[in-house]
Design a protein around this motif. Structure first.
Motif, PDB file in Angstrom:
ATOM      1  N   GLU A   1      28.836  19.140  11.511  1.00 15.45           N
ATOM      2  CA  GLU A   1      28.808  17.677  11.544  1.00 15.45           C
ATOM      3  C   GLU A   1      30.231  17.156  11.604  1.00 15.45           C
ATOM      4  OE1 GLU A   1      28.004  14.254   8.284  1.00 15.45           O
ATOM      5  OE2 GLU A   1      26.475  15.809   8.442  1.00 15.45           O
TER       6      GLU A   1
ATOM      7  N   ALA B   1      28.031  11.184   3.502  1.00 11.08           N
ATOM      8  CA  ALA B   1      29.039  11.849   4.324  1.00 11.08           C
ATOM      9  C   ALA B   1      30.168  12.379   3.474  1.00 11.08           C
ATOM     10  CB  ALA B   1      29.598  10.860   5.352  1.00 11.08           C
TER      11      ALA B   1
ATOM     12  N   PHE C   1      22.022  10.770  12.558  1.00 10.63           N
ATOM     13  CA  PHE C   1      22.689  10.127  11.423  1.00 10.63           C
ATOM     14  C   PHE C   1      21.795   9.018  10.888  1.00 10.63           C
ATOM     15  CE2 PHE C   1      23.909   7.767  15.160  1.00 10.63           C
ATOM     16  CZ  PHE C   1      23.999   6.436  14.767  1.00 10.63           C
TER      17      PHE C   1
ATOM     18  N   ARG D   1      27.062   8.508  17.397  1.00 14.63           N
ATOM     19  CA  ARG D   1      27.541   7.729  16.255  1.00 14.63           C
ATOM     20  C   ARG D   1      29.001   7.324  16.418  1.00 14.63           C
ATOM     21  NH1 ARG D   1      30.511   9.079  11.964  1.00 14.63           N
ATOM     22  NH2 ARG D   1      30.396  11.291  12.513  1.00 14.63           N
TER      23      ARG D   1
ATOM     24  N   ARG E   1      24.434   5.191   6.706  1.00 15.49           N
ATOM     25  CA  ARG E   1      25.783   5.740   6.813  1.00 15.49           C
ATOM     26  C   ARG E   1      26.656   4.839   7.674  1.00 15.49           C
ATOM     27  NH1 ARG E   1      27.658  11.683   9.121  1.00 15.49           N
ATOM     28  NH2 ARG E   1      29.890  11.261   9.061  1.00 15.49           N
TER      29      ARG E   1
ATOM     30  N   GLU F   1      20.024  11.922   5.357  1.00 17.09           N
ATOM     31  CA  GLU F   1      21.102  12.873   5.166  1.00 17.09           C
ATOM     32  C   GLU F   1      21.850  12.600   3.869  1.00 17.09           C
ATOM     33  OE1 GLU F   1      24.251  10.327   7.874  1.00 17.09           O
ATOM     34  OE2 GLU F   1      23.624  12.302   8.511  1.00 17.09           O
TER      35      GLU F   1
END
Length: 542
Positions: A536, A397, A234, A274, A238, A394
């Motif tokens: 995920e 989210a 991650f 995470r 985020r 990434e």
């Protein structure tokens, strides 16, 4: 109890130093079990004649001629081993092994306060040591059996405790999902200011209850050593975004200046658990907001290089709240402990949050601590070494989805839920996204529904009458039609990791634990509607 030397004593009648050798020869010849003869002066032992040593001398070429008529003082051992009768056998055994090994063959004299009491032999010592060892082994065997029974009882008790907590979690989450779900729907209606305040109070109270429930379950898992660590890749950004988005409303309700900043590469990809890192960070942020009535809460996330090519994640949470008294600081990370232990404490809570946070950080191989002065705020921090990942940041989210990003095409959704209040809650939340869902009350009806109509998505409870959610999912996956490919999301009060694993193993695509927030629900819809699977994890609702 350990045996004593007196337990080895054989009351052999002693002889005097003037006794002739031929008399001793006859005494040994008449009694094959006589292994040694003591020689005394009055009641004081002065020597010992071992049987084997005596016969060796008498069997010598001129032995009978030399010793038969002579006093035994010529044949006796003038320095035998003499042991007081109250000496423990273990001490005697150690003495013989280290200093007088010959006593095993020759024997030894046993006394009481220096006066002759009897003879001891190596055979008697060996027998006693063997019996004591056997007795010890019997006791150890009995103890092992008892411990085995105790272990089984403890395992049984632990299982009962685990089952009880799982049941209580389910039974609390089910109505709590109704409370929070209906409250969220209520907040979407046109309310007067006072009404909105009351509705938000319901939501806040429900979330506090949920946090308490999660703390108790997490602490139970930690005590049993069953709290899982599941690393993933991650971005630091985020982590910062979720900390900012989740807590900014709560800080705003108290008119606090709330800031979350990244230092040292907010686009850095890292590899670690995470969910657990967020759990600790959010606990520290929640505490800071709870104990700060005015001023600011500032959160700083930073990345630096650690040894071995790893990265060091540091989180600092500073507040201008009431601080921690010096007298309470030593117990802040203890379970069920709070700075204010009085029954009228202002802020409430279980006192488990920091204890759980410390245990999690230690499981991750990191450290956690704090600095504080009463009435001058507090500074909590933790550091964890994580793996570095070299790839592009990434995408944002899915949990960032809101009402403003509707699904492109209308969806046909089926809800399998037996609780009427929860039916109303989930259907109402789906309606906020423009989705009119069909509702069934058990797994059998869900199986029949997907065969009669094409659905883009199914929300499936786990525990339902007639056929539960796991059985229904397996049956759907076994269908010979395209209905077997229908995406299925578990929406259940069974919130443990093992429950999630069961759902995925049965063929479900995602697992959402009740009570569920609308943002999490919408994120799940967007993910499966766009063809994503469970690669995920979604943000947890806990």
């Amino acid at each position: 109890m350990s045996r004593l030397v007196r337990h080895l004593s054989e009351p052999i009648a002693p002889i005097t130093a003037a006794t002739r050798g031929e008399v001793v020869y006859e005494m040994f010849g008449d009694d094959d079990d006589l292994l040694a003869l003591p020689i005394v002066d009055g009641d004081r032992p002065i020597g010992l004649i071992p049987r084997d040593a005596f016969f060796l001398k008498m069997a010598d070429r001129h032995g009978r001629a030399l010793f038969a008529k002579r006093p035994v003082s010529f044949l006796m051992d003038k320095d035998p081993l003499i042991v007081e009768e109250m000496t423990p056998v273990s001490d005697l055994n150690r003495l013989i092994v280290t200093k007088r090994p010959g006593a095993l063959m020759d024997g030894f004299v046993i006394t009481r306060n220096g006066a002759y009491r009897g003879i001891g032999t190596g055979l008697a010592l060996f027998t006693a040591v063997t019996e004591e060892s056997e007795e010890r082994n019997r006791k150890l065997s009995a103890l092992a059996t008892q411990l085995s029974h105790s272990r089984l009882q403890a395992l049984s008790a632990a299982q009962v405790k685990s089952d009880f907590l799982a049941t209580m979690s389910h039974e609390i989450r089910t109505p709590l999902n109704g409370v929070l779900g209906i409250s969220q729907l209520l907040l979407e209606t046109d309310l007067m200011a006072d009404q909105e305040k009351l509705a938000r109070t319901i939501v806040d109270s429900g979330e506090i209850l949920l946090r308490i429930l999660n703390d108790v379950l997490d602490f139970s898992k930690l005590e049993a050593g069953k709290l899982d660590i599941e690393p993933e890749t991650f971005a630091l950004s985020r982590l910062a975004d979720e900390a900012r988005n989740l807590w900014s409303v709560r800080a705003g309700e108290k008119s606090l200046d709330y800031n979350v900043t990244c230092e040292g590469g907010d686009d850095q990809m890292i590899f670690g658990d995470r969910v657990r890192i967020e759990q600790v960070l959010f606990n520290l942020i929640g505490n800071a907001i709870k104990f700060t009535d005015q001023g600011a809460v500032n959160v700083t996330l930073s990345i630096s290089t650690a040894t071995g090519g790893r990265l060091l994640l540091r989180a600092d949470v500073r507040d201008t709240g009431c601080g921690i008294p010096q007298t309470a600081q030593s117990r802040m990370f203890e379970q069920f402990s709070q700075a204010d232990v009085s029954t009228t404490r202002k802020h409430g809570g279980t006192g488990l949050g920091l204890a759980i946070s410390r245990r999690i950080i230690e499981m991750l191989g990191g450290t956690i601590g704090f600095e504080s002065e009463e009435n001058k705020g507090a500074h909590f921090w933790f550091e964890v070494a994580l793996g570095a990942v070299s790839r592009s940041p990434e995408l944002p989210a899915a949990s960032a989805a809101t009402d403003a990003s509707p699904t492109p095409a209308p969806l046909r959704v089926l809800v399998a839920e037996d609780n009427i209040v929860n039916q109303q809650a989930i259907v109402g939340l789906l309606r906020l996204r423009g989705i009119n869902a069909d509702v069934v009350g058990d797994g059998q009806e869900a199986l029949e529904a997907v065969q009669n109509r094409t659905y883009n998505l199914v929300f499936m409870d786990m525990q339902m009458p007639v056929m539960d959610g796991l059985q229904a999912t397996r049956a759907i996956r076994d269908l010979p039609s395209t209905a077997a490919m229908t995406p299925i999301i578990a929406l259940t009060a069974n919130a443990r990791r093992e429950d999630e694993a069961q759902c995925l193993a049965a063929g479900m695509n995602l697992h959402l634990a009740k009570p569920v927030k609308k943002e999490t629900l919408f994120a799940a819809i967007d993910r499966l509607a766009s063809g994503q699977q469970s690669s995920e994890p979604l943000a947890r609702t806990a």
